[in-house]
Design a protein around this motif. Structure first.
Motif, PDB file in Angstrom:
ATOM      1  N   ASP A  30      -2.723 -21.437  -1.027  1.00 30.92           N
ATOM      2  CA  ASP A  30      -2.017 -20.582  -0.069  1.00 30.92           C
ATOM      3  C   ASP A  30      -2.888 -19.437   0.451  1.00 30.92           C
ATOM      4  OD1 ASP A  30       0.439 -19.985   1.316  1.00 30.92           O
ATOM      5  OD2 ASP A  30       0.717 -18.289  -0.042  1.00 30.92           O
ATOM      6  N   ARG A  31      -4.175 -19.458   0.165  1.00 28.50           N
ATOM      7  CA  ARG A  31      -5.061 -18.369   0.575  1.00 28.50           C
ATOM      8  C   ARG A  31      -5.067 -18.201   2.087  1.00 28.50           C
ATOM      9  NH1 ARG A  31      -9.320 -17.199   3.056  1.00 28.50           N
ATOM     10  NH2 ARG A  31      -9.465 -19.376   3.740  1.00 28.50           N
ATOM     11  N   ARG A  32      -5.090 -16.930   2.523  1.00 31.93           N
ATOM     12  CA  ARG A  32      -5.184 -16.620   3.957  1.00 31.93           C
ATOM     13  C   ARG A  32      -6.265 -15.569   4.183  1.00 31.93           C
ATOM     14  NH1 ARG A  32       0.739 -16.820   5.030  1.00 31.93           N
ATOM     15  NH2 ARG A  32       1.529 -18.423   3.619  1.00 31.93           N
ATOM     16  N   THR A  34      -7.718 -12.146   5.843  1.00 33.64           N
ATOM     17  CA  THR A  34      -7.118 -10.859   6.201  1.00 33.64           C
ATOM     18  C   THR A  34      -8.043 -10.114   7.141  1.00 33.64           C
ATOM     19  OG1 THR A  34      -5.903 -10.662   4.119  1.00 33.64           O
ATOM     20  CG2 THR A  34      -6.310  -8.625   5.334  1.00 33.64           C
ATOM     21  N   GLU A 144      -7.548 -11.966  -4.279  1.00 35.47           N
ATOM     22  CA  GLU A 144      -6.320 -12.394  -3.618  1.00 35.47           C
ATOM     23  C   GLU A 144      -5.208 -12.726  -4.602  1.00 35.47           C
ATOM     24  OE1 GLU A 144      -7.248 -15.166  -0.505  1.00 35.47           O
ATOM     25  OE2 GLU A 144      -8.541 -13.690   0.489  1.00 35.47           O
ATOM     26  N   GLY A 149      -6.611  -8.503   0.274  1.00 34.42           N
ATOM     27  CA  GLY A 149      -7.027  -9.419   1.316  1.00 34.42           C
ATOM     28  C   GLY A 149      -8.524  -9.332   1.526  1.00 34.42           C
ATOM     29  N   PRO A 184      -3.740  -5.942   2.699  1.00 34.75           N
ATOM     30  CA  PRO A 184      -3.377  -6.475   4.024  1.00 34.75           C
ATOM     31  C   PRO A 184      -2.240  -5.702   4.690  1.00 34.75           C
ATOM     32  CG  PRO A 184      -3.427  -8.210   2.350  1.00 34.75           C
ATOM     33  CD  PRO A 184      -3.491  -6.906   1.625  1.00 34.75           C
ATOM     34  N   ARG A 187       0.360 -10.717   6.148  1.00 34.26           N
ATOM     35  CA  ARG A 187      -0.272 -11.996   5.786  1.00 34.26           C
ATOM     36  C   ARG A 187      -0.313 -12.876   7.021  1.00 34.26           C
ATOM     37  NH1 ARG A 187       1.101 -15.466   0.984  1.00 34.26           N
ATOM     38  NH2 ARG A 187      -1.169 -15.670   0.880  1.00 34.26           N
ATOM     39  N   ARG A 188      -1.501 -13.308   7.368  1.00 38.44           N
ATOM     40  CA  ARG A 188      -1.672 -14.208   8.501  1.00 38.44           C
ATOM     41  C   ARG A 188      -1.172 -15.605   8.135  1.00 38.44           C
ATOM     42  NH1 ARG A 188      -5.646 -12.798  12.287  1.00 38.44           N
ATOM     43  NH2 ARG A 188      -6.250 -14.988  12.477  1.00 38.44           N
TER      44      ARG A 188
END
Length: 274
Positions: A30-32, A34, A144, A149, A184, A187-188
């Protein structure tokens, strides 16, 4: 319990009934990235703990051939952001880390013990870059997991002749990537990745289905997150237009030489590259 299929659908845009994501692994899937940070600081004690996690990453032959420069001074971080020019949000990060491949430490160890350093070569360059990348990746994962982020910045190498003196990098040390770190603002969305069938090979390499798989991937990404003409790569070389998919945008970037002076720079910093 992790929503395995939900996580995989978000990451790849396809159903993957043959894959399972354990709860402990779910945050990695689920990493996004930032790119906007709050004004909240990252305490030194927390940062030091995360850097300890980074140093716990695998290292080639236990040689530990990397260094990291911690930047907290806002004007200095902004200077790097200004040099890059297209990533002003870097300046909003409370911490900017520059991860470096480091051959110098090994050279000094040899000097300390009256031995000649006999491995100034392309393999050592690769080993220093891999050690550095593994450590940075482990830092990202650790950061994370606790809600920080991050965003890696390869563009520090576009301005290597400025970044290196700013950081006082001596011969044998070179920047691999920067890393913006902070809390962050939001969250993108998850960035869709290529299907595992393109990346994961069983027993031997086989890209015979690449064109069809990438074509389908282009359609999935275009439907979820179309590329705006203004975001296309190298618009000064190729005319911007609507409907460009991921693969064409990647080709637009890869078809124009990038950082072609990197090898020459490394030679000035004491790397033989033989």
């Amino acid at each position: 319990m992790a929503d395995t299929q939900g996580l995989l659908q978000a990451r790849f845009g396809i159903d993957m009934p043959g894959a399972d994501v354990p709860d402990a692994v779910a945050p990695l899937v689920d990493r996004r990235v930032t790119r906007r940070y709050t004004e909240q600081d990252v305490p030194d004690a927390l940062l030091n703990g995360l850097l300890a996690a980074a140093q716990s990453a695998p290292a080639k032959s236990d040689l530990q051939q990397f260094s990291v420069v911690v930047m907290r001074d806002k004007p200095r971080i902004k200077q790097v952001a200004d040099w890059i020019g297209t990533m002003d949000w870097i300046a909003t990060a409370p911490v900017f880390l520059v991860w470096c491949g480091d051959m110098r430490r090994g050279q000094r160890l040899c000097q300390m013990h009256g031995m000649k350093h006999a491995n100034n070569n392309l393999d050592t360059l690769l080993n220093t870059a891999v050690d550095c990348s593994l450590a940075m990746g482990q830092f990202i994962a650790a950061a994370e997991l606790i809600g920080l982020g991050t965003c890696p910045i390869s563009y520090v190498r576009n301005h290597i002749e400025r970044v290196s003196p700013l950081l006082g990098l001596p011969d044998g040390v070179y920047p691999v990537a920067g890393l913006a770190v902070g809390w962050p603002v939001f969250r993108r969305p998850v960035s869709m990745r290529l299907p595992p069938s393109v990346v994961v090979h069983r027993e031997r390499y086989d890209d015979s289905t690449l064109a069809d798989a990438v074509g389908a991937y282009d359609e999935r990404r275009r439907a979820r997150d179309p590329i705006a003409p203004g975001s296309l790569k190298n618009n000064d070389v190729y005319p911007p237009r609507e409907g460009v998919g991921w693969s064409e945008n990647a080709a637009r970037q890869l078809s124009v030489p990038e950082r072609f002076g990197f090898g020459a720079y490394l030679r000035t910093k004491g790397f033989d590259l033989a």
